[in-house]
Design a protein around this motif. Structure first.
Motif, PDB file in Angstrom:
ATOM      1  N   THR A   1       7.674   6.647 -10.659  1.00  0.00           N
ATOM      2  CA  THR A   1       7.442   5.220 -10.428  1.00  0.00           C
ATOM      3  C   THR A   1       8.663   4.530  -9.834  1.00  0.00           C
ATOM      4  O   THR A   1       8.560   3.392  -9.360  1.00  0.00           O
ATOM      5  CB  THR A   1       7.020   4.503 -11.722  1.00  0.00           C
ATOM      6  N   ASP A   2       9.827   5.199  -9.871  1.00  0.00           N
ATOM      7  CA  ASP A   2      11.024   4.651  -9.239  1.00  0.00           C
ATOM      8  C   ASP A   2      11.138   5.069  -7.779  1.00  0.00           C
ATOM      9  O   ASP A   2      12.053   4.655  -7.075  1.00  0.00           O
ATOM     10  CB  ASP A   2      12.287   5.121  -9.983  1.00  0.00           C
ATOM     11  N   SER A   3      10.202   5.912  -7.328  1.00  0.00           N
ATOM     12  CA  SER A   3      10.239   6.367  -5.940  1.00  0.00           C
ATOM     13  C   SER A   3       9.623   5.315  -5.029  1.00  0.00           C
ATOM     14  O   SER A   3       9.152   4.266  -5.479  1.00  0.00           O
ATOM     15  CB  SER A   3       9.491   7.700  -5.800  1.00  0.00           C
ATOM     16  N   ASP A   4       9.614   5.594  -3.754  1.00  0.00           N
ATOM     17  CA  ASP A   4       9.057   4.673  -2.760  1.00  0.00           C
ATOM     18  C   ASP A   4       7.535   4.798  -2.789  1.00  0.00           C
ATOM     19  O   ASP A   4       6.957   5.633  -2.093  1.00  0.00           O
ATOM     20  CB  ASP A   4       9.617   5.017  -1.380  1.00  0.00           C
ATOM     21  N   LEU A   5       6.891   3.964  -3.601  1.00  0.00           N
ATOM     22  CA  LEU A   5       5.445   4.041  -3.755  1.00  0.00           C
ATOM     23  C   LEU A   5       4.735   3.539  -2.499  1.00  0.00           C
ATOM     24  O   LEU A   5       5.164   2.579  -1.865  1.00  0.00           O
ATOM     25  CB  LEU A   5       5.001   3.230  -4.971  1.00  0.00           C
ATOM     26  N   ALA A   6       3.644   4.198  -2.176  1.00  0.00           N
ATOM     27  CA  ALA A   6       2.894   3.852  -0.965  1.00  0.00           C
ATOM     28  C   ALA A   6       2.159   2.525  -1.134  1.00  0.00           C
ATOM     29  O   ALA A   6       1.753   2.142  -2.237  1.00  0.00           O
ATOM     30  CB  ALA A   6       1.904   4.963  -0.638  1.00  0.00           C
ATOM     31  N   ASP A   7       1.957   1.847  -0.032  1.00  0.00           N
ATOM     32  CA  ASP A   7       1.186   0.612   0.018  1.00  0.00           C
ATOM     33  C   ASP A   7      -0.304   0.981  -0.013  1.00  0.00           C
ATOM     34  O   ASP A   7      -0.766   1.721   0.862  1.00  0.00           O
ATOM     35  CB  ASP A   7       1.524  -0.134   1.298  1.00  0.00           C
ATOM     36  N   PRO A   8      -1.068   0.484  -0.992  1.00  0.00           N
ATOM     37  CA  PRO A   8      -2.490   0.843  -1.052  1.00  0.00           C
ATOM     38  C   PRO A   8      -3.263   0.455   0.208  1.00  0.00           C
ATOM     39  O   PRO A   8      -4.221   1.131   0.578  1.00  0.00           O
ATOM     40  CB  PRO A   8      -3.008   0.091  -2.284  1.00  0.00           C
ATOM     41  N   ALA A   9      -2.843  -0.603   0.880  1.00  0.00           N
ATOM     42  CA  ALA A   9      -3.517  -0.995   2.131  1.00  0.00           C
ATOM     43  C   ALA A   9      -3.293   0.055   3.217  1.00  0.00           C
ATOM     44  O   ALA A   9      -4.203   0.363   3.995  1.00  0.00           O
ATOM     45  CB  ALA A   9      -3.002  -2.361   2.595  1.00  0.00           C
TER      46      ALA A   9
END
Length: 327
Positions: A206-214
């Motif tokens: 969760t500290d990583s670069d999470l993707a944009d759901p859009a």
């Protein structure tokens, strides 16, 4: 209100995250919607918003897909309202964080299997039969990067995603002589409420670069409309999947375990395991994949017939894994 396309898309898990963004994309293109989720009030808010913005019709069906009778009830409701489902989006899913043997709840995990796999199969069976009769339709399955990578600390969730990917690929083959397509969307960690609901809000990932759901939804939508069999969303995730085809499962599992451990958790490990950080693997992955391809090609020349068959399969897997990475 009339749809610009005259077609309807049914989306499960449609009130948040990737499902909501997929519903928005369909609405923007003039599809009428059947929105499925557990909470009627959330469904109505989304439906009203989309109807006003995009001049389409949005039908809401409040059902919990963890309940065994929910798929049949959804299907019967669409039939009673005379709705033809042209596109089925099996998006709803959930996970449970922790060690399977000692930390997770069995009843919740059985519910996850019902939601992620059993209800998905049930809905697909019901609507696919109608698509076959019409010889037209599209199905989008929410698989995952962990469809191809073992997922320690979310073992059941990962297993259901592997099931979804295999199921989607098998159906696609069965339907190859029809006008029906099946597409698997394979995102990585995405900025949705998934980790909170799974109890994994303190996992390192969760500290990583999470993707944009859009962005994930757009990748899936475009692949669906182009009739592709699958799409891995995001370059980093494409490389992870490519890695899974050439590195031993033990190595890939250890790297995933490192990402899934809780923040601040330090596990005693030998130097080999300590070196398997996601960053180290990410930096060296292109070299590893290229070297693996060269090695397999060179080995093929002097191999016997049985070994050649094995090498051909590995080369095919490597090529398939790299193809989306290079697009």
């Amino acid at each position: 209100m009339e749809s610009q396309t005259g077609k309807t898309a049914l989306i499960t898990g449609a009130t948040s995250g990737i499902g909501l963004e997929l519903a928005r994309l369909f609405a923007q293109d003039g599809y009428n919607l059947v929105l499925v989720a557990r909470q009627e009030d959330s469904l109505r808010r989304v439906a009203t918003d989309f109807e006003q913005q995009y001049n389409i019709r949005a039908t809401t069906i409040a059902k919990d897909l963890m309940e065994t009778n929910a798929p049949e009830e959804i299907y019967q409701q669409t039939r009673q309202q005379g709705i033809t489902v042209d596109v089925l989006v099996n998006n709803a899913g959930m996970g449970e964080y922790g060690k399977f043997a000692t930390e997770t709840d069995l009843q919740k995990e059985l519910g996850i299997i019902q939601l992620n796999a059993t209800s998905l199969v049930h809905l697909t069976k019901l609507y696919l039969k109608e698509m076959v009769t019409r010889n037209e339709g599209k199905i989008l399955m929410l698989a995952s990067v962990v469809s191809a990578i073992p997922n320690p600390l979310m073992a059941v969730y990962g297993a259901t995603k592997s099931f979804i990917y295999s199921f989607a690929e098998a159906l696609r083959n069965e339907l190859k002589d029809t006008q029906i397509t099946v597409t698997a969307l394979m995102p990585g960690a995405t900025a949705t409420d998934f980790f909170n609901k799974a109890g994994a809000q303190n996992a390192k990932v969760t500290d990583s670069d999470l993707a944009d759901p859009a962005k994930v939804a757009k990748d899936g939508y475009d692949a669906l409309m182009q009739g592709k069999d699958k799409v891995v969303s995001g370059f980093k995730n494409k490389m992870q999947v490519a890695m899974s085809h050439v590195l031993p499962d033990t190595v890939v599992s250890e790297a995933m375990r490192n990402m899934m451990n809780e923040k601040g958790y330090e596990e005693e490990a030998d130097e080999e395991h300590e070196s398997l950080t996601p960053l180290a693997i990410g930096l060296g992955l292109a070299t590893v994949v290229l070297a693996a391809g060269i090695f397999l090609t060179a080995s093929y020349t002097n191999a016997n017939w049985y070994e050649k068959r094995r090498y051909k399969e590995k080369l095919k897997s490597l090529t398939n894994a790299l193809t989306p990475s290079l697009n």
